[in-house]
Motif scaffolding. Structure first.
Motif, mmCIF file in Angstrom:
data_model
loop_
_atom_site.group_PDB
_atom_site.id
_atom_site.type_symbol
_atom_site.label_atom_id
_atom_site.label_comp_id
_atom_site.label_asym_id
_atom_site.label_seq_id
_atom_site.Cartn_x
_atom_site.Cartn_y
_atom_site.Cartn_z
ATOM 1 N N THR A 21 0.820 -1.209 0.000
ATOM 2 C CA THR A 21 0.000 0.000 0.000
ATOM 3 C C THR A 21 0.857 1.265 0.000
ATOM 4 N N GLN A 22 0.273 2.335 -0.489
ATOM 5 C CA GLN A 22 0.976 3.624 -0.459
ATOM 6 C C GLN A 22 1.272 4.056 0.969
ATOM 7 N N GLU A 23 0.363 3.814 1.884
ATOM 8 C CA GLU A 23 0.580 4.209 3.277
ATOM 9 C C GLU A 23 1.847 3.560 3.837
ATOM 10 N N PHE A 24 2.012 2.262 3.601
ATOM 11 C CA PHE A 24 3.193 1.562 4.098
ATOM 12 C C PHE A 24 4.455 2.058 3.388
ATOM 13 N N LEU A 25 4.383 2.189 2.069
ATOM 14 C CA LEU A 25 5.548 2.643 1.305
ATOM 15 C C LEU A 25 5.963 4.057 1.712
ATOM 16 N N ARG A 26 4.999 4.908 1.987
ATOM 17 C CA ARG A 26 5.290 6.271 2.453
ATOM 18 C C ARG A 26 6.036 6.214 3.790
ATOM 19 N N ALA A 27 5.589 5.341 4.686
ATOM 20 C CA ALA A 27 6.250 5.204 5.987
ATOM 21 C C ALA A 27 7.692 4.731 5.816
ATOM 22 N N LEU A 28 7.909 3.740 4.951
ATOM 23 C CA LEU A 28 9.273 3.252 4.698
ATOM 24 C C LEU A 28 10.150 4.368 4.135
ATOM 25 N N ALA A 29 9.653 5.029 3.111
ATOM 26 C CA ALA A 29 10.432 6.106 2.485
ATOM 27 C C ALA A 29 10.740 7.209 3.495
ATOM 28 N N GLY A 30 9.798 7.489 4.363
ATOM 29 C CA GLY A 30 9.994 8.517 5.391
ATOM 30 C C GLY A 30 11.099 8.176 6.371
ATOM 31 N N ARG A 31 11.446 6.918 6.467
ATOM 32 C CA ARG A 31 12.526 6.467 7.342
ATOM 33 C C ARG A 31 13.811 6.200 6.568
ATOM 34 N N GLY A 32 13.833 6.604 5.298
ATOM 35 C CA GLY A 32 15.066 6.494 4.513
ATOM 36 C C GLY A 32 15.230 5.210 3.729
ATOM 37 N N PHE A 33 14.219 4.362 3.700
ATOM 38 C CA PHE A 33 14.327 3.110 2.947
ATOM 39 C C PHE A 33 14.105 3.367 1.461
ATOM 40 N N ASN A 34 14.901 2.686 0.633
ATOM 41 C CA ASN A 34 14.760 2.832 -0.815
ATOM 42 C C ASN A 34 14.642 1.485 -1.524
ATOM 43 N N ARG A 35 14.568 0.413 -0.733
ATOM 44 C CA ARG A 35 14.450 -0.927 -1.319
ATOM 45 C C ARG A 35 13.551 -1.784 -0.439
ATOM 46 N N LEU A 36 12.658 -2.535 -1.072
ATOM 47 C CA LEU A 36 11.735 -3.419 -0.374
ATOM 48 C C LEU A 36 11.779 -4.786 -1.038
ATOM 49 N N ILE A 37 12.081 -5.806 -0.233
ATOM 50 C CA ILE A 37 12.147 -7.187 -0.711
ATOM 51 C C ILE A 37 11.060 -7.953 0.042
ATOM 52 N N VAL A 38 10.158 -8.591 -0.701
ATOM 53 C CA VAL A 38 9.017 -9.242 -0.064
ATOM 54 C C VAL A 38 8.947 -10.710 -0.465
ATOM 55 N N GLN A 39 9.117 -11.592 0.509
ATOM 56 C CA GLN A 39 8.906 -13.024 0.319
ATOM 57 C C GLN A 39 7.463 -13.274 0.713
ATOM 58 N N CYS A 40 6.644 -13.645 -0.267
ATOM 59 C CA CYS A 40 5.189 -13.685 -0.100
ATOM 60 C C CYS A 40 4.605 -15.063 0.160
ATOM 61 N N GLY A 41 5.355 -16.132 -0.050
ATOM 62 C CA GLY A 41 4.767 -17.457 0.064
ATOM 63 C C GLY A 41 3.625 -17.621 -0.919
ATOM 64 N N TYR A 42 2.596 -18.331 -0.511
ATOM 65 C CA TYR A 42 1.466 -18.531 -1.432
ATOM 66 C C TYR A 42 0.602 -17.290 -1.602
ATOM 67 N N SER A 43 0.928 -16.200 -0.925
ATOM 68 C CA SER A 43 0.196 -14.935 -1.074
ATOM 69 C C SER A 43 0.798 -14.045 -2.161
ATOM 70 N N VAL A 44 1.696 -14.585 -2.982
ATOM 71 C CA VAL A 44 2.449 -13.785 -3.952
ATOM 72 C C VAL A 44 1.544 -13.018 -4.917
ATOM 73 N N SER A 45 0.418 -13.568 -5.288
ATOM 74 C CA SER A 45 -0.462 -12.875 -6.240
ATOM 75 C C SER A 45 -1.120 -11.638 -5.624
ATOM 76 N N LEU A 46 -1.031 -11.484 -4.323
ATOM 77 C CA LEU A 46 -1.663 -10.345 -3.642
ATOM 78 C C LEU A 46 -0.736 -9.146 -3.501
ATOM 79 N N PHE A 47 0.525 -9.300 -3.862
ATOM 80 C CA PHE A 47 1.458 -8.172 -3.790
ATOM 81 C C PHE A 47 1.235 -7.314 -5.029
ATOM 82 N N LYS A 48 0.567 -6.186 -4.839
ATOM 83 C CA LYS A 48 0.204 -5.301 -5.953
ATOM 84 C C LYS A 48 0.526 -3.859 -5.578
ATOM 85 N N PRO A 49 1.792 -3.503 -5.668
ATOM 86 C CA PRO A 49 2.165 -2.126 -5.326
ATOM 87 C C PRO A 49 1.639 -1.145 -6.369
ATOM 88 N N PRO A 50 1.592 0.126 -6.007
ATOM 89 C CA PRO A 50 1.173 1.140 -6.965
ATOM 90 C C PRO A 50 2.059 1.112 -8.211
#
Length: 166
Positions: A21-50
């Motif tokens: 979600t944008q809300e989560f990504l905004r929080a990460l960016a606000g703390r200086g993060f520029n990379r996100l790695i997500v191991q999704c398991g069987y939920s992989v089809s639900l990872f739909k970033p903007p």
């Protein structure tokens, strides 16, 4: 800085949806993060970033179901966000990286919350739920955690002998 998110060996639909979600990504960016790695398991089809870079706040993202090299990803991370299963929590804590454990309240018993809460009380990790994960990241409560103690490398027999000698 990189954040590594892992759901472990199954999936965690609500967590995977939350971290895209944008809300989560905004929080990460606000703390200086520029990379996100997500191991999704069987939920992989639900990872739909903007879809656009402006909507992801410039965070480079990769997602996948499973990996044969999770330690490599842990080593690259500056923050680990894991489901609150005991195995994932211990892997994260042993890495020495700040850890946020996300409780899956959809499970039949409440064992994840019990384990994670005890470790949070002692200051080793921060506990979150998908609904408040963005605010936990934004508040950076994970920045001042205590290091998890290393196991005693001596063989267990030696320790038992030492403790039981009169």
């Amino acid at each position: 800085m990189a954040a590594y998110i892992t759901v472990g060996s199954t999936g965690f639909d609500e967590l995977v949806r939350t971290v895209s979600t944008q809300e989560f990504l905004r929080a990460l960016a606000g703390r200086g993060f520029n990379r996100l790695i997500v191991q999704c398991g069987y939920s992989v089809s639900l990872f739909k970033p903007p879809p656009t870079e402006s909507e992801t706040f410039g965070i480079a993202m990769e997602s996948f179901d499973y990996t044969t090299w999770p330690q490599r990803l842990v080593d690259q991370a500056d923050l680990i966000i894991c489901h609150a299963g005991s195995g994932s929590i211990l892997e994260a804590l042993h890495s020495g990286k700040p850890t946020i454990a996300v409780v899956n309240r959809g499970l039949a018993d409440n064992h994840q919350n019990e384990v994670a809460s005890e470790l949070a009380i002692t200051g080793y990790l921060v506990v979150a739920e998908p609904r408040n994960l963005a605010s936990v990241v934004a508040e950076s409560a994970y920045a001042n955690l205590r290091p998890y103690p290393r196991a005693d490398p001596r063989p267990i027999g030696e320790i038992i002998d030492e403790e039981t000698l009169l």
